[in-house]
Write a protein that holds these residues in place. Structure first.
Motif, mmCIF file in Angstrom:
data_model
loop_
_atom_site.group_PDB
_atom_site.id
_atom_site.type_symbol
_atom_site.label_atom_id
_atom_site.label_comp_id
_atom_site.label_asym_id
_atom_site.label_seq_id
_atom_site.Cartn_x
_atom_site.Cartn_y
_atom_site.Cartn_z
ATOM 1 N N GLY A 35 0.772 -1.331 0.103
ATOM 2 C CA GLY A 35 0.046 -0.034 0.022
ATOM 3 C C GLY A 35 1.064 1.246 -0.007
ATOM 4 O O GLY A 35 0.451 2.258 -0.561
ATOM 5 N N ALA A 36 2.040 1.181 0.475
ATOM 6 C CA ALA A 36 2.855 2.313 0.673
ATOM 7 C C ALA A 36 3.293 2.668 -0.707
ATOM 8 O O ALA A 36 3.419 3.987 -1.139
ATOM 9 N N GLN A 37 3.881 1.750 -1.545
ATOM 10 C CA GLN A 37 4.167 2.181 -3.025
ATOM 11 C C GLN A 37 3.197 2.614 -3.827
ATOM 12 O O GLN A 37 3.439 3.788 -4.459
ATOM 13 N N ILE A 38 1.872 1.875 -3.683
ATOM 14 C CA ILE A 38 0.997 2.455 -4.522
ATOM 15 C C ILE A 38 0.677 3.935 -4.027
ATOM 16 O O ILE A 38 0.239 4.708 -5.209
ATOM 17 N N MET A 83 9.440 1.323 -12.363
ATOM 18 C CA MET A 83 10.724 0.214 -12.843
ATOM 19 C C MET A 83 11.171 -0.660 -11.648
ATOM 20 O O MET A 83 11.653 -1.843 -11.832
ATOM 21 N N LEU A 84 11.254 0.108 -10.630
ATOM 22 C CA LEU A 84 11.917 -0.651 -9.364
ATOM 23 C C LEU A 84 11.708 -2.045 -8.949
ATOM 24 O O LEU A 84 12.153 -2.811 -8.996
ATOM 25 N N ARG A 85 10.392 -2.165 -8.891
ATOM 26 C CA ARG A 85 9.648 -3.402 -8.501
ATOM 27 C C ARG A 85 9.762 -4.413 -9.290
ATOM 28 O O ARG A 85 10.363 -5.685 -9.072
ATOM 29 N N LYS A 86 9.165 -3.896 -10.804
ATOM 30 C CA LYS A 86 9.092 -5.048 -11.654
ATOM 31 C C LYS A 86 10.225 -5.510 -12.500
ATOM 32 O O LYS A 86 10.550 -6.713 -12.759
ATOM 33 N N VAL A 87 10.899 -4.357 -12.885
ATOM 34 C CA VAL A 87 12.069 -4.585 -13.917
ATOM 35 C C VAL A 87 13.394 -4.823 -13.079
ATOM 36 O O VAL A 87 14.251 -5.785 -13.451
ATOM 37 N N ILE A 88 13.795 -3.872 -11.965
ATOM 38 C CA ILE A 88 15.004 -4.035 -11.528
ATOM 39 C C ILE A 88 15.042 -5.132 -10.337
ATOM 40 O O ILE A 88 16.075 -5.801 -10.246
ATOM 41 N N LEU A 89 14.014 -5.424 -9.573
ATOM 42 C CA LEU A 89 13.959 -6.512 -8.760
ATOM 43 C C LEU A 89 13.163 -7.646 -9.107
ATOM 44 O O LEU A 89 13.951 -8.572 -9.014
ATOM 45 N N MET A 90 11.975 -7.586 -9.353
ATOM 46 C CA MET A 90 11.196 -8.857 -9.482
ATOM 47 C C MET A 90 11.727 -9.835 -10.612
ATOM 48 O O MET A 90 11.828 -10.859 -10.495
ATOM 49 N N ALA A 141 8.550 -5.691 -0.870
ATOM 50 C CA ALA A 141 8.931 -5.171 0.289
ATOM 51 C C ALA A 141 10.108 -4.355 0.154
ATOM 52 O O ALA A 141 10.029 -2.995 0.834
ATOM 53 N N VAL A 142 11.075 -4.529 -0.609
ATOM 54 C CA VAL A 142 11.996 -3.595 -0.838
ATOM 55 C C VAL A 142 11.554 -2.293 -1.692
ATOM 56 O O VAL A 142 12.019 -1.106 -1.478
ATOM 57 N N ALA A 143 10.638 -2.459 -2.700
ATOM 58 C CA ALA A 143 10.222 -1.552 -3.481
ATOM 59 C C ALA A 143 9.380 -0.327 -2.799
ATOM 60 O O ALA A 143 9.445 0.872 -2.822
ATOM 61 N N SER A 144 8.709 -0.972 -1.807
ATOM 62 C CA SER A 144 7.763 -0.042 -1.005
ATOM 63 C C SER A 144 8.530 0.573 0.100
ATOM 64 O O SER A 144 8.412 2.125 0.097
ATOM 65 N N ALA A 145 9.791 0.098 0.644
ATOM 66 C CA ALA A 145 10.581 1.126 1.378
ATOM 67 C C ALA A 145 11.328 2.092 0.691
ATOM 68 O O ALA A 145 11.357 3.555 1.102
ATOM 69 N N THR A 198 10.411 3.425 -2.282
ATOM 70 C CA THR A 198 9.458 4.335 -2.877
ATOM 71 C C THR A 198 9.052 5.559 -1.735
ATOM 72 O O THR A 198 8.838 6.645 -2.025
ATOM 73 N N LEU A 199 8.917 5.089 -0.517
ATOM 74 C CA LEU A 199 8.263 5.869 0.227
ATOM 75 C C LEU A 199 9.409 6.675 0.713
ATOM 76 O O LEU A 199 9.142 8.004 0.941
ATOM 77 N N THR A 200 10.657 6.261 1.010
ATOM 78 C CA THR A 200 11.804 7.082 1.385
ATOM 79 C C THR A 200 11.935 8.487 0.057
ATOM 80 O O THR A 200 12.223 9.408 0.501
ATOM 81 N N LEU A 201 11.935 8.044 -1.166
ATOM 82 C CA LEU A 201 11.973 8.882 -2.586
ATOM 83 C C LEU A 201 10.905 9.789 -2.353
ATOM 84 O O LEU A 201 10.956 11.149 -2.553
ATOM 85 N N TYR A 202 9.550 9.467 -1.875
ATOM 86 C CA TYR A 202 8.390 10.378 -1.921
ATOM 87 C C TYR A 202 8.731 11.533 -0.574
ATOM 88 O O TYR A 202 8.440 12.661 -1.173
ATOM 89 N N LEU A 203 8.961 10.975 0.402
ATOM 90 C CA LEU A 203 9.107 11.952 1.499
ATOM 91 C C LEU A 203 10.467 13.117 1.001
ATOM 92 O O LEU A 203 10.096 14.276 1.513
#
Length: 453
Positions: A373-376, A396-403, A430-434, A436-441
């Motif tokens: 939910g945090a990433q969305i 790109m982070l969650r699907k291309v770079i990580l998954m 888990a990694v993408a959500s953390a 993305t939240l840091t980037l948003y802030l």
């Protein structure tokens, strides 16, 4: 009426506006999801060939997702820009964005139809089809492609209705097509004996009805944004592409993920494991709808107020969206983990091995959704504020770079065990959500001043 809707976006209580926007979006997405899920439920029950037919249609799903991705490129790229222009009082520029997005959708519709008619068969093999499942995927795709232009229009133009604060109107367009799809599916599949071709034909007719509804509204008198035919403008198309690239990647990489999952599972586990991925992804689509509706359904609220310089209201909206998204993602994911096996029985009732595998794999596959939910919430805010680069990176982070790499590497690291593939989803989430939240802030402090303009 037009002005009242825009005033609601700019000044009405946030909770009330979120509810007014999110509920129709939720209903529309639930109904839209049924296009594919109802198809699969009925297909899985075709006597004698249900499991093979379901897997074959699942193999074709990356192509369907890619078609939708191009609609998102124009719609999700143009609608937030139009919303920002509405908030700033520049209606003529907003309508120019709408017209250019429509032109792109027409080009995409024709081009994709030709492309996949020529190369659909080889792509199905690439996506993990076997000798037993290829005929079903090819039959479904041959009919579905006839409605590509309808998908482009209905999916690509609906966001321009929602960005006016008219989510209820957008919902009716989706609802009309989806109800028709549910009615036609059993008639075409079983009564007329058309099998998977009948499921595809039901989808084509339904999408056509939705497309007609959207066009009638945007060309009518009630809309704040009037659809007009105009030549494409390179500067406008460039802006649409800049913001639309992230939603496009988010949607198109679903094809990449499905391709990688299917081919990897085919290599290490066979048709049974490919079938489990088809079912688990179908359930995942469904449980994420409330979370996406809260985040993306209220995106017009962010776009309008960002364009109007009401930055404190944008901050308040995001806090509310973040809270709601996390509550929903945690609770729904825990339910999916607990009932992964029983939920899979919606798609197959006579394949005990497939049901058991979905239960075991689902308990792993859905773990990461608890924090997704945090990433969305952050991703929707990036798009709503026109932050193209941040939105693109998050997509790109969650699907291309990580998954994608994890799907390939994990079974290799664990001795070819196909169960290792299921872990790629929660690790990536888990990694993408953390991140993305840091980037948003960080970006929030740069683009949202503490005081309104």
């Amino acid at each position: 009426m037009k002005r009242t809707t825009e005033q609601m976006l700019g000044s009405a209580p946030i909770g009330r506006v979120m509810l007014a926007l999110a509920l129709p979006d939720f209903a529309a997405n639930i109904i839209s999801c049924l296009y594919n899920i109802v198809d699969r439920i009925y297909i899985g029950r075709i006597p004698g060939v249900g499991s093979a037919a379901l897997t074959g249609v699942g193999v074709a799903f990356p192509i369907l997702t890619l078609i939708t991705a191009f609609a998102n490129f124009a719609g999700s790229g143009g609608a937030p820009l139009a919303g920002i222009q509405l908030g700033a009082g520049r209606r003529d520029k907003a309508e120019k964005i709408l017209s250019n997005s429509f032109g792109l959708l027409l080009i995409f519709g024709v081009s994709l139809t030709v492309l996949f008619e020529l190369f659909g068969g080889p792509l199905l093999l690439l996506f993990g089809a076997s000798e037993a499942t290829l005929p079903f995927g090819a039959d479904y795709l041959s009919i579905y492609l006839l409605g590509t232009i309808f998908v482009q229009i209905s999916v690509g133009l609906t966001p321009f209705i929602a960005t006016q604060g008219r989510s209820g109107v957008a919902m009716v367009g989706v609802l009309s097509g989806a109800v028709l799809n549910i009615i036609l599916d059993p008639i075409f599949i079983f009564v007329l004996g058309m099998g998977v071709k009948g499921a595809a034909l039901a989808s084509v007719v339904s999408q056509a009805v939705s497309a007609i509804w959207v066009l009638c509204f945007l060309c009518g008198r009630s809309t704040s944004l009037r659809l007009r035919f105009a030549k494409l403008s390179a500067p406008v198309v460039k802006k649409i592409a800049g913001l639309g690239l992230a939603p496009f990647i988010m949607a198109s990489t679903e094809s990449l993920i499905t391709l990688t999952l299917n081919s990897t599972m085919q290599r290490w586990g066979g048709d049974l494991y490919v079938g489990s991925i088809t079912i688990l992804q179908s359930i995942l689509q469904f449980i994420l709808i409330p979370v996406r509706s809260v985040s993306y359904g209220t995106q017009p609220l962010i776009s309008y107020n960002f364009g109007a310089g009401k930055y404190t209201r944008v901050r308040a909206v995001w806090r509310r969206v973040m809270t709601c998204s996390m509550i929903l993602s945690v609770s729904l994911s825990l339910l999916a983990i607990q009932f992964a096996g029983p939920l899979s029985q919606m798609f197959t009732t006579d394949d005990a091995a497939l049901i058991d595998l979905c239960g075991r794999g689902g308990r792993i596959f859905y773990l990461g959704m608890t924090v997704f939910g945090a990433q969305i919430a952050c991703q929707a805010s990036f798009v709503g504020m026109g932050q193209a680069k941040a939105s693109l990176f998050a997509a790109m982070l969650r699907k291309v770079i990580l998954m994608t790499p994890l799907v390939i590497l994990l079974p290799l690291l664990f001795g070819g065990n196909p169960m290792a593939v299921y872990w790629a989803e929660p690790i990536s989430d888990a990694v993408a959500s953390a991140v993305t939240l840091t980037l948003y802030l960080k970006i929030r402090d740069q683009v949202l001043p503490p005081r309104d303009a």
